[in-house]
Design a protein around this motif. Structure first.
Motif, PDB file in Angstrom:
ATOM      1  N   VAL A 171     -26.574 -26.793  43.993  1.00  0.00           N
ATOM      2  CA  VAL A 171     -27.648 -27.453  43.263  1.00  0.00           C
ATOM      3  C   VAL A 171     -28.709 -26.649  42.774  1.00  0.00           C
ATOM      4  CG1 VAL A 171     -29.128 -29.620  43.512  1.00  0.00           C
ATOM      5  CG2 VAL A 171     -26.767 -29.513  44.652  1.00  0.00           C
ATOM      6  N   ILE A 172     -28.934 -26.764  41.363  1.00  0.00           N
ATOM      7  CA  ILE A 172     -30.042 -26.197  40.873  1.00  0.00           C
ATOM      8  C   ILE A 172     -31.315 -27.391  40.569  1.00  0.00           C
ATOM      9  CG2 ILE A 172     -31.089 -24.677  38.809  1.00  0.00           C
ATOM     10  CD1 ILE A 172     -28.171 -23.907  38.448  1.00  0.00           C
ATOM     11  N   ASP A 173     -32.404 -27.042  41.087  1.00  0.00           N
ATOM     12  CA  ASP A 173     -33.501 -27.946  40.898  1.00  0.00           C
ATOM     13  C   ASP A 173     -34.418 -27.438  40.108  1.00  0.00           C
ATOM     14  OD1 ASP A 173     -35.525 -29.901  41.374  1.00  0.00           O
ATOM     15  OD2 ASP A 173     -35.867 -29.818  43.343  1.00  0.00           O
ATOM     16  N   THR A 174     -34.542 -28.211  39.001  1.00  0.00           N
ATOM     17  CA  THR A 174     -35.487 -27.656  37.763  1.00  0.00           C
ATOM     18  C   THR A 174     -36.767 -28.083  37.879  1.00  0.00           C
ATOM     19  OG1 THR A 174     -34.872 -29.438  36.301  1.00  0.00           O
ATOM     20  CG2 THR A 174     -33.480 -27.609  36.535  1.00  0.00           C
ATOM     21  N   GLY A 175     -37.059 -29.134  38.884  1.00  0.00           N
ATOM     22  CA  GLY A 175     -38.477 -29.576  39.222  1.00  0.00           C
ATOM     23  C   GLY A 175     -38.410 -31.159  38.928  1.00  0.00           C
ATOM     24  N   ASP A 176     -38.095 -31.437  37.683  1.00  0.00           N
ATOM     25  CA  ASP A 176     -37.871 -32.745  37.484  1.00  0.00           C
ATOM     26  C   ASP A 176     -36.579 -33.603  37.590  1.00  0.00           C
ATOM     27  OD1 ASP A 176     -37.027 -31.460  35.275  1.00  0.00           O
ATOM     28  OD2 ASP A 176     -38.057 -32.807  33.866  1.00  0.00           O
ATOM     29  N   ARG A 177     -35.435 -32.668  37.910  1.00  0.00           N
ATOM     30  CA  ARG A 177     -34.064 -33.217  37.830  1.00  0.00           C
ATOM     31  C   ARG A 177     -33.498 -32.098  38.486  1.00  0.00           C
ATOM     32  NH1 ARG A 177     -31.561 -33.995  32.174  1.00  0.00           N
ATOM     33  NH2 ARG A 177     -33.628 -34.500  31.801  1.00  0.00           N
ATOM     34  N   GLN A 178     -32.099 -32.619  39.278  1.00  0.00           N
ATOM     35  CA  GLN A 178     -31.322 -31.568  39.942  1.00  0.00           C
ATOM     36  C   GLN A 178     -29.942 -31.594  38.940  1.00  0.00           C
ATOM     37  OE1 GLN A 178     -32.856 -34.486  41.526  1.00  0.00           O
ATOM     38  NE2 GLN A 178     -34.474 -33.067  42.079  1.00  0.00           N
ATOM     39  N   VAL A 179     -29.463 -30.493  39.087  1.00  0.00           N
ATOM     40  CA  VAL A 179     -28.378 -30.073  38.044  1.00  0.00           C
ATOM     41  C   VAL A 179     -27.203 -29.012  38.912  1.00  0.00           C
ATOM     42  CG1 VAL A 179     -27.434 -28.816  35.874  1.00  0.00           C
ATOM     43  CG2 VAL A 179     -29.800 -30.093  36.051  1.00  0.00           C
ATOM     44  N   VAL A 180     -25.999 -29.402  38.532  1.00  0.00           N
ATOM     45  CA  VAL A 180     -24.894 -28.751  39.268  1.00  0.00           C
ATOM     46  C   VAL A 180     -24.076 -28.011  37.821  1.00  0.00           C
ATOM     47  CG1 VAL A 180     -24.670 -29.817  41.299  1.00  0.00           C
ATOM     48  CG2 VAL A 180     -23.089 -30.619  39.431  1.00  0.00           C
ATOM     49  N   ILE A 181     -23.618 -26.899  38.091  1.00  0.00           N
ATOM     50  CA  ILE A 181     -22.644 -26.326  37.059  1.00  0.00           C
ATOM     51  C   ILE A 181     -21.321 -26.518  37.179  1.00  0.00           C
ATOM     52  CG2 ILE A 181     -22.398 -24.039  35.836  1.00  0.00           C
ATOM     53  CD1 ILE A 181     -25.277 -25.101  35.992  1.00  0.00           C
ATOM     54  N   LEU A 182     -20.773 -27.278  36.480  1.00  0.00           N
ATOM     55  CA  LEU A 182     -19.201 -27.596  36.448  1.00  0.00           C
ATOM     56  C   LEU A 182     -18.492 -26.641  35.936  1.00  0.00           C
ATOM     57  CD1 LEU A 182     -19.173 -31.513  35.346  1.00  0.00           C
ATOM     58  CD2 LEU A 182     -19.092 -30.594  37.806  1.00  0.00           C
ATOM     59  N   ASP A 183     -17.140 -26.197  36.753  1.00  0.00           N
ATOM     60  CA  ASP A 183     -16.320 -25.307  36.083  1.00  0.00           C
ATOM     61  C   ASP A 183     -15.290 -26.090  35.358  1.00  0.00           C
ATOM     62  OD1 ASP A 183     -14.452 -23.216  35.778  1.00  0.00           O
ATOM     63  OD2 ASP A 183     -14.209 -22.843  37.958  1.00  0.00           O
ATOM     64  N   LEU A 184     -15.173 -25.852  34.234  1.00  0.00           N
ATOM     65  CA  LEU A 184     -14.410 -26.343  33.438  1.00  0.00           C
ATOM     66  C   LEU A 184     -13.091 -25.637  33.117  1.00  0.00           C
ATOM     67  CD1 LEU A 184     -16.820 -27.607  30.448  1.00  0.00           C
ATOM     68  CD2 LEU A 184     -16.005 -28.779  32.333  1.00  0.00           C
ATOM     69  N   GLY A 185     -12.848 -24.464  33.696  1.00  0.00           N
ATOM     70  CA  GLY A 185     -11.733 -23.717  33.621  1.00  0.00           C
ATOM     71  C   GLY A 185     -11.753 -22.714  32.475  1.00  0.00           C
ATOM     72  N   GLU A 186     -11.176 -21.552  32.746  1.00  0.00           N
ATOM     73  CA  GLU A 186     -11.084 -20.450  31.473  1.00  0.00           C
ATOM     74  C   GLU A 186     -12.535 -19.989  31.112  1.00  0.00           C
ATOM     75  OE1 GLU A 186      -8.952 -22.386  28.031  1.00  0.00           O
ATOM     76  OE2 GLU A 186      -7.123 -22.555  29.086  1.00  0.00           O
ATOM     77  N   GLY A 187     -13.159 -19.986  32.153  1.00  0.00           N
ATOM     78  CA  GLY A 187     -14.672 -19.147  31.843  1.00  0.00           C
ATOM     79  C   GLY A 187     -15.650 -20.158  31.222  1.00  0.00           C
ATOM     80  N   ARG A 188     -15.542 -21.492  31.106  1.00  0.00           N
ATOM     81  CA  ARG A 188     -16.182 -22.344  30.331  1.00  0.00           C
ATOM     82  C   ARG A 188     -17.063 -23.207  31.706  1.00  0.00           C
ATOM     83  NH1 ARG A 188     -14.208 -26.476  27.907  1.00  0.00           N
ATOM     84  NH2 ARG A 188     -16.088 -26.952  26.717  1.00  0.00           N
ATOM     85  N   PHE A 189     -18.362 -23.373  31.472  1.00  0.00           N
ATOM     86  CA  PHE A 189     -19.262 -23.997  32.525  1.00  0.00           C
ATOM     87  C   PHE A 189     -20.126 -24.988  31.845  1.00  0.00           C
ATOM     88  CE2 PHE A 189     -18.057 -19.810  34.124  1.00  0.00           C
ATOM     89  CZ  PHE A 189     -17.708 -20.195  35.409  1.00  0.00           C
ATOM     90  N   ARG A 190     -20.359 -25.919  32.434  1.00  0.00           N
ATOM     91  CA  ARG A 190     -21.428 -26.989  31.865  1.00  0.00           C
ATOM     92  C   ARG A 190     -22.217 -27.509  32.702  1.00  0.00           C
ATOM     93  NH1 ARG A 190     -18.160 -31.337  30.510  1.00  0.00           N
ATOM     94  NH2 ARG A 190     -18.769 -32.721  32.279  1.00  0.00           N
ATOM     95  N   PRO A 191     -23.511 -27.669  32.624  1.00  0.00           N
ATOM     96  CA  PRO A 191     -24.570 -28.139  33.482  1.00  0.00           C
ATOM     97  C   PRO A 191     -24.381 -29.737  33.579  1.00  0.00           C
ATOM     98  CG  PRO A 191     -25.691 -27.429  31.197  1.00  0.00           C
ATOM     99  CD  PRO A 191     -24.352 -27.059  31.243  1.00  0.00           C
ATOM    100  N   GLU A 192     -24.473 -30.303  34.690  1.00  0.00           N
ATOM    101  CA  GLU A 192     -24.367 -31.709  34.773  1.00  0.00           C
ATOM    102  C   GLU A 192     -25.377 -32.011  35.756  1.00  0.00           C
ATOM    103  OE1 GLU A 192     -22.688 -35.349  33.821  1.00  0.00           O
ATOM    104  OE2 GLU A 192     -21.898 -33.195  33.165  1.00  0.00           O
ATOM    105  N   PRO A 193     -26.350 -33.178  34.996  1.00  0.00           N
ATOM    106  CA  PRO A 193     -27.405 -33.633  36.086  1.00  0.00           C
ATOM    107  C   PRO A 193     -26.849 -34.650  37.203  1.00  0.00           C
ATOM    108  CG  PRO A 193     -27.699 -34.097  33.598  1.00  0.00           C
ATOM    109  CD  PRO A 193     -26.451 -33.345  33.610  1.00  0.00           C
ATOM    110  N   VAL A 194     -27.336 -34.489  38.321  1.00  0.00           N
ATOM    111  CA  VAL A 194     -26.801 -35.300  39.296  1.00  0.00           C
ATOM    112  C   VAL A 194     -27.913 -36.010  40.199  1.00  0.00           C
ATOM    113  CG1 VAL A 194     -24.726 -33.728  39.704  1.00  0.00           C
ATOM    114  CG2 VAL A 194     -26.919 -33.264  40.852  1.00  0.00           C
ATOM    115  N   THR A 195     -27.628 -37.066  40.843  1.00  0.00           N
ATOM    116  CA  THR A 195     -28.465 -37.825  41.780  1.00  0.00           C
ATOM    117  C   THR A 195     -28.217 -37.412  43.139  1.00  0.00           C
ATOM    118  OG1 THR A 195     -28.718 -39.630  39.926  1.00  0.00           O
ATOM    119  CG2 THR A 195     -29.397 -39.991  42.235  1.00  0.00           C
ATOM    120  N   LEU A 196     -29.165 -36.722  43.867  1.00  0.00           N
ATOM    121  CA  LEU A 196     -28.624 -36.448  45.334  1.00  0.00           C
ATOM    122  C   LEU A 196     -29.005 -37.491  46.293  1.00  0.00           C
ATOM    123  CD1 LEU A 196     -30.516 -32.765  45.119  1.00  0.00           C
ATOM    124  CD2 LEU A 196     -28.114 -33.444  44.649  1.00  0.00           C
TER     125      LEU A 196
END
Length: 474
Positions: free
Chosen positions: A401-426
């Motif tokens: 979990v990456i905490d940016t201050g006003d929201r929390q985000v995880v980095i989804l592994d989409l495969g083949e070297g592709r990644f996407r940040p995804e906001p989450v509720t903890l």
């Protein structure tokens, strides 16, 4: 050409290259000047002109400028010598590099089309042409296939390997969470007795007990004389001696005045009145308070002794108001005491008090603990660990979990070297895991290590900013 001549030419070329390397180290000659020297030597040996030898055209951006005479002078910007001659530009292909990806960087960039250039600091600012930011840093090119509308980015396998990126799968399982709370030892209020009189009396003798003494049930505490009790005893004896007169009323009066049943039975058996009345301990335990003094006059209701049975004690723990909804009676707890060494004691929550403290916003829990050896003393501090359990929830490692201050985000592994940040509720945390209420489903893979390195390498800051800000003009 004979074999001997070829051998001689090879030796001369090697010697020339060695001489050129030495000169480069001493005079700051570039790779281009070394290549020119080697071409000139081969041309002289073979009799062919230097123009006949194919020369590669320098490619890549200008990385610095060198002195036109090969002196060890360089500049990060365009400049001139003292006699007015301009420094010569040195491009990327002309400079030596220890980066194994440097040799393939130029052709790879040539094969792919550049979509735009992004801000090197991750700001949501792009440019259709090369430019520099306010600090002089070049904007980074974004090639086709590296950017997408969903905010995903592509990171090369080499970068992933160098940064030590690891991923983990989001699992659906009960979260083994532990809630720590402070506690304090108190006496079981059901095992505390107060010894007082129901009539005015004079204390004649007091047993040899003091505060802190341990006594057994039925042990004598005081003997007393009470005019009212003496009168009731005389009436009881008179009724015993009178034939046909009922004695139930006289006996009930003695019981109402607090005379022990054993004393009443002894008077009935002996048939004579007793002036001094003994008072015995109603339970065994520890004397908490002694107020009785020989010769004192004790009024009805005045406390003489307080006795507590400490074979069982309570631990009162205070937990935050927000955690009360996750706790139910019977939940297992582990308790350690700061004043006692040894393994923690285990127990279960007996009662949850039906109120919240107005000042601290905490609720109280009660845990009953056996205390046969009397080691647990009232008002001792305790550390309570409450084992929270519940229904299975989606959970990931806390490092994901990456905490940016006003929201929390995880980095989804989409495969083949592709990644996407995804906001989450903890949700809750426990044992290195954290509950994901929304944003990630069970089975999704998330980056669990080197998340901030990926953020730096792939400029995920720009993708995160794009989630909340309008997309910049490109």
């Amino acid at each position: 050409m004979s074999g001997a001549l070829r051998f001689l030419m090879t030796a001369l070329v090697a010697g020339g290259a060695a001489w050129g390397g030495l000169a480069a180290g001493e005079r700051g000659v570039t790779l281009a000047s070394l290549r020119d020297a080697a071409v000139a030597q081969v041309s002289a040996l073979t009799g062919r002109g230097a123009a006949a030898m194919p020369a590669a055209e320098p490619t890549g951006p200008v990385i610095y400028w060198r002195h036109p005479d090969g002196l060890p002078e360089w500049s990060a910007t365009e400049r001139q010598t003292s006699d007015g001659r301009a420094f010569l530009p040195v491009r990327a292909s002309e400079d030596l590099s220890l980066d194994p990806d440097a040799a393939t960087a130029a052709p790879e960039a040539g094969e792919r089309s550049i979509l735009y250039y992004r801000n090197p600091m991750g700001l949501p600012d792009t440019s259709p042409v090369p430019k520099k930011d306010s600090m002089g840093m070049d904007y980074i090119p974004v090639y086709a296939g590296e950017d997408s509308d969903d905010g995903s980015v592509t990171v090369s396998p080499g970068k992933l390997q160098r940064t030590g990126v690891r991923t983990a799968e989001a699992v659906l399982a009960p979260l083994a969470a532990t809630l720590r709370a402070p506690g304090i030892v108190v006496l079981d209020e059901r095992r505390v007795s107060v010894i007082s009189l129901r009539a005015d009396a004079f204390i004649e003798t007091v047993a040899d007990v003091t505060t802190g003494s341990t006594i057994a049930e039925g042990a004598p505490l005081v003997t007393l004389y009470s005019p009212e009790i003496a009168q009731a005893i005389a009436q009881f004896v008179t009724d015993l001696r009178a034939e046909g007169r009922p004695i139930d009323g006289a006996r009930q009066r003695l019981e109402n005045l607090g005379v022990p049943d054993e004393v009443i039975d002894r008077i009935a058996a002996e048939g004579r009145a007793s002036v001094s009345i003994p008072i015995m301990a109603p339970r065994g335990g520890v004397v908490l308070e002694r107020m009785a003094v020989e010769g004192m006059m004790s009024e009805a209701g005045e406390t003489l002794f307080r006795i507590a049975d400490t074979s069982t004690v309570w631990v009162i723990a205070e937990v935050p108001e927000a955690a009360l909804t996750d706790i139910v009676p019977g939940t297992e707890v582990r308790i350690s005491f700061r004043g006692l060494a040894g393994d923690p004691m285990t127990g279960r929550i007996d009662t949850i008090y039906p109120e919240v403290d107005m000042m601290t916003r905490t609720g109280k829990l009660r845990i009953a603990l056996p205390n046969p050896d009397g080691r647990l003393l009232a008002n001792m501090f305790a550390d309570v660990e409450i084992m929270l359990a519940g229904a299975p929830v989606v959970q990931v490692p806390e490092g994901a979990v990456i905490d940016t201050g006003d929201r929390q985000v995880v980095i989804l592994d989409l495969g083949e070297g592709r990644f996407r940040p995804e906001p989450v509720t903890l949700g809750r945390r426990g044992d290195g895991m954290i509950e994901i209420v929304s944003g990630v489903a069970a089975g999704d893979r998330v980056v669990s290590a080197a998340t901030f390195l990926i953020d730096a390498e792939s400029n995920l800051n720009a993708a995160l900013a794009a989630l909340a800000a309008p997309e910049a003009d490109q």
